[in-house]
Design a protein around this motif. Structure first.
Motif, mmCIF file in Angstrom:
data_model
loop_
_atom_site.group_PDB
_atom_site.id
_atom_site.type_symbol
_atom_site.label_atom_id
_atom_site.label_comp_id
_atom_site.label_asym_id
_atom_site.label_seq_id
_atom_site.Cartn_x
_atom_site.Cartn_y
_atom_site.Cartn_z
ATOM 1 N N ILE A 8 0.853 -1.172 0.005
ATOM 2 C CA ILE A 8 -0.218 -0.197 -0.105
ATOM 3 C C ILE A 8 0.817 1.271 -0.150
ATOM 4 O O ILE A 8 1.957 1.256 0.709
ATOM 5 N N SER A 9 0.287 2.253 -0.530
ATOM 6 C CA SER A 9 1.077 3.530 -0.831
ATOM 7 C C SER A 9 0.153 4.613 -0.202
ATOM 8 O O SER A 9 -0.912 4.529 -0.672
ATOM 9 N N ILE A 10 0.492 5.400 0.783
ATOM 10 C CA ILE A 10 -0.339 6.505 1.495
ATOM 11 C C ILE A 10 0.618 7.731 1.084
ATOM 12 O O ILE A 10 1.544 7.932 1.469
ATOM 13 N N ILE A 11 -0.311 8.600 0.337
ATOM 14 C CA ILE A 11 0.226 9.827 -0.272
ATOM 15 C C ILE A 11 -0.225 11.004 0.944
ATOM 16 O O ILE A 11 -1.394 11.249 1.095
ATOM 17 N N GLY A 12 0.759 11.641 1.548
ATOM 18 C CA GLY A 12 0.431 12.487 2.460
ATOM 19 C C GLY A 12 0.775 11.725 3.960
ATOM 20 O O GLY A 12 0.054 10.946 4.487
ATOM 21 N N LEU A 13 1.709 12.345 4.599
ATOM 22 C CA LEU A 13 2.158 11.729 5.965
ATOM 23 C C LEU A 13 1.616 12.609 7.108
ATOM 24 O O LEU A 13 2.654 12.798 7.788
ATOM 25 N N GLY A 14 0.759 12.998 7.237
ATOM 26 C CA GLY A 14 0.143 14.071 8.015
ATOM 27 C C GLY A 14 -0.366 13.428 9.130
ATOM 28 O O GLY A 14 -0.383 12.384 9.558
ATOM 29 N N TYR A 15 -1.477 14.126 9.771
ATOM 30 C CA TYR A 15 -2.006 13.602 10.957
ATOM 31 C C TYR A 15 -3.103 12.413 10.788
ATOM 32 O O TYR A 15 -3.647 11.981 11.619
ATOM 33 N N ILE A 16 -3.499 12.209 9.475
ATOM 34 C CA ILE A 16 -4.238 11.092 9.165
ATOM 35 C C ILE A 16 -3.490 10.024 8.295
ATOM 36 O O ILE A 16 -3.501 9.082 8.690
ATOM 37 N N GLY A 17 -2.421 10.664 7.249
ATOM 38 C CA GLY A 17 -1.866 9.581 6.555
ATOM 39 C C GLY A 17 -0.932 8.723 7.324
ATOM 40 O O GLY A 17 -0.554 7.758 6.996
ATOM 41 N N LEU A 18 -0.082 9.188 8.152
ATOM 42 C CA LEU A 18 1.012 8.648 8.998
ATOM 43 C C LEU A 18 0.184 7.665 10.026
ATOM 44 O O LEU A 18 0.818 6.422 9.872
ATOM 45 N N PRO A 19 -0.844 7.755 10.707
ATOM 46 C CA PRO A 19 -1.447 6.850 11.621
ATOM 47 C C PRO A 19 -2.126 5.747 10.782
ATOM 48 O O PRO A 19 -2.020 4.553 11.145
ATOM 49 N N THR A 20 -2.567 6.098 9.567
ATOM 50 C CA THR A 20 -3.113 5.391 8.690
ATOM 51 C C THR A 20 -1.996 4.145 8.292
ATOM 52 O O THR A 20 -2.301 3.030 8.183
ATOM 53 N N ALA A 21 -1.085 4.874 7.697
ATOM 54 C CA ALA A 21 0.097 3.740 7.115
ATOM 55 C C ALA A 21 0.706 2.909 8.368
ATOM 56 O O ALA A 21 1.016 1.831 8.101
ATOM 57 N N ALA A 22 0.768 3.581 9.420
ATOM 58 C CA ALA A 22 1.224 2.645 10.611
ATOM 59 C C ALA A 22 0.337 1.675 11.030
ATOM 60 O O ALA A 22 0.654 0.514 11.485
ATOM 61 N N MET A 23 -1.126 1.780 11.027
ATOM 62 C CA MET A 23 -2.058 0.853 11.325
ATOM 63 C C MET A 23 -1.992 -0.407 10.311
ATOM 64 O O MET A 23 -1.943 -1.366 10.613
ATOM 65 N N PHE A 24 -1.777 0.066 8.821
ATOM 66 C CA PHE A 24 -1.794 -1.153 7.841
ATOM 67 C C PHE A 24 -0.310 -1.727 8.152
ATOM 68 O O PHE A 24 -0.355 -3.074 8.194
ATOM 69 N N ALA A 25 0.593 -1.251 8.340
ATOM 70 C CA ALA A 25 1.974 -1.829 8.792
ATOM 71 C C ALA A 25 1.954 -2.472 9.790
ATOM 72 O O ALA A 25 2.725 -3.603 9.746
ATOM 73 N N SER A 26 1.289 -2.177 10.636
ATOM 74 C CA SER A 26 1.285 -3.110 12.085
ATOM 75 C C SER A 26 0.467 -4.379 11.808
ATOM 76 O O SER A 26 0.651 -5.466 12.422
ATOM 77 N N ARG A 27 -0.282 -4.501 10.580
ATOM 78 C CA ARG A 27 -0.984 -5.676 10.170
ATOM 79 C C ARG A 27 -0.076 -6.527 9.231
ATOM 80 O O ARG A 27 -0.438 -7.287 8.500
ATOM 81 N N LYS A 28 1.159 -6.228 9.144
ATOM 82 C CA LYS A 28 2.288 -6.983 8.365
ATOM 83 C C LYS A 28 2.098 -6.975 6.951
ATOM 84 O O LYS A 28 2.259 -7.627 6.135
ATOM 85 N N ILE A 29 1.559 -5.486 6.407
ATOM 86 C CA ILE A 29 1.415 -5.167 5.170
ATOM 87 C C ILE A 29 2.477 -4.179 4.874
ATOM 88 O O ILE A 29 2.620 -3.361 5.683
ATOM 89 N N GLU A 30 3.250 -4.257 3.663
ATOM 90 C CA GLU A 30 4.258 -3.376 3.411
ATOM 91 C C GLU A 30 3.357 -2.076 2.879
ATOM 92 O O GLU A 30 2.615 -1.953 2.076
ATOM 93 N N VAL A 31 4.030 -1.042 3.595
ATOM 94 C CA VAL A 31 3.534 0.446 3.294
ATOM 95 C C VAL A 31 4.627 1.410 3.049
ATOM 96 O O VAL A 31 5.538 1.345 3.717
#
Length: 423
Positions: A8-31
């Protein structure tokens, strides 16, 4: 056959993008997180964070160390792309500004491949998802998109706005229902399946992206209208010599009444912005929503008038002094309690206005802020609570941070917009 989403690619690593990226990554998905801010990218790749959000630092640190999360400045191929960039308005007429979404779409377009999923998470004006799909199609005529090919499209496109509270993002990403509006049923189904990777609540399928866009705008406009009612009550009560917090407490004893608390205005990137998207879409019909925005936008001016009145009262009691001798202490700069986020903050706007107009010293107490250079350059002197208590002649409460509620209140002149120091 649909490609399994393993990256998954998250475009924008601000107050929403970074937590969302971290959440997917915590499920062992490459982000792979993408942001134009090189400092933010470098910070994340060290396993650190550039924003304040409880529990986020631990999740990011673990995800980076385990190799599931990394950041870069340029998009690269993935199976799903989530766009979480700012959507401000521009000008005095509050026209929605889609330039960040357009830039993100044009950056992603070259790396799109057949069977990719593109989700717009940014809170957006009505029709933004379809507009984004148009930009993607224009950049990639070799691929088909839902607006032309329907269910058979090479690329699936959906809208899924965030619905989280700053300070509780990591919990609410998991526990809150998600509203998903795909451009086709297939788009919705794929997006819902992706979010169910970590969402334990329901992924509700809307009939299309426009109603999903409107749902998020409606949620924030509902809040804005309710806050405007409380803020208007505070103006009326001030005129009539009534304690607005006592009034609201009494009125809320009715089983079907739940009035919110007044304040110095409304801030943040959502409630202060999103209602204008509805007004822009239907200017003749959105009369109540427009009025609520105007009430809330005018509250900082009222607060400044209250401070000026307090300065005048102080000088009347202290003959021989001038305004230059008066020190003002501001308590709170963030847009809401117990966070560091100052986007669209009325408290910060009020403080800057005072710093530019008041000839005396302006002290600011903000326990959640560590980056001080920008604030200090504006003539605002950051200090601690106890120091402000001792030095200031006038105390202005703008944000009811927990440390302020627990501390000893000032004994001299106050302007309390949050009911922290009610006597």
């Amino acid at each position: 056959m649909e490609t399994q989403i393993k990256k998954i690619s998250i475009i924008g690593l601000g107050y929403i993008g970074l937590p969302t990226a971290a959440m997917f990554a915590s499920r062992k998905i490459e982000v792979v997180g993408v942001d134009v801010n090189q400092t933010a990218v470098d910070t994340i790749n060290r396993g650190e964070i550039h924003i304040v959000e409880p529990d986020l630092d631990m999740v990011v640190h673990a995800a980076v160390n385990e190799g599931y999360l990394r950041a870069t400045t340029k998009p690269e191929p993935a199976q799903a792309f989530l766009i979480a960039v700012p959507t401000p308005f521009k000008g005095q007429d509050h026209t929605p500004d889609l330039s960040y979404i357009e830039a993100a779409a044009k950056a992603v377009a070259p790396v799109l491949e057949k069977d990719n999923l593109v989700i717009l998470e940014s809170t957006s004006p009505i029709g933004a998802t379809e507009t984004m799909a148009g930009w993607l199609a224009e950049a990639r005529p070799d691929l088909s998109f839902p607006q032309d090919a329907g269910e058979a499209s090479d690329i699936q496109v959906a809208h899924c706005p965030e619905r989280v509270l700053p300070g509780k993002v990591m919990q609410e990403l998991i526990a809150n229902d998600r509203v998903i509006g795909g451009m086709t049923p297939k788009c919705s189904k794929r997006a819902a399946a992706l979010y169910k990777t970590f969402v334990t609540a329901e992924c509700v399928i809307a009939s299309g992206p426009r109603v999903a866009e409107m749902a998020k705008l409606t949620e924030n406009s509902f809040r804005d209208v309710n806050i405007a009612f409380a803020n208007e009550l505070s103006l009326i009560c001030d005129q009539l010599g009534i304690d607005v917090w006592e009034l609201i407490s009494l009125a809320n004893r009715h089983p079907r009444v739940n009035i919110l608390q007044p304040g110095p205005g409304v801030g943040g990137h959502c409630i202060a912005v999103d209602p204008w998207f509805i007004v822009a879409s239907a200017p003749e019909q959105a009369r109540l929503i427009r009025t609520a925005r105007e009430v809330n936008d005018s509250k900082p001016k009222w607060v400044l008038d209250q401070v000026q009145a307090a300065i005048g009262a102080h000088l009347m009691k202290n003959a021989g002094k001038t305004a230059a001798d008066v020190t003002i202490a501001i308590y709170g700069l963030a847009f809401k309690p117990d966070i560091d986020d100052m986007r669209e903050s009325p408290a910060l706007a009020i403080t800057r206005a005072l710093a530019s107009s008041h000839p005396g010293r302006v002290l600011a107490v903000e326990p959640n802020v560590t980056e001080t250079e920008q604030l200090l350059s504006d003539g605002i002197f950051l200090t601690g609570y106890d120091n402000a208590l001792q030095q200031a002649d006038i105390h202005v409460a703008l944000v009811d941070h927990a440390p302020f509620r627990a501390a000893t209140p000032p004994t001299n002149m106050i302007v309390d917009t949050r009911g922290i120091w009610r006597r």
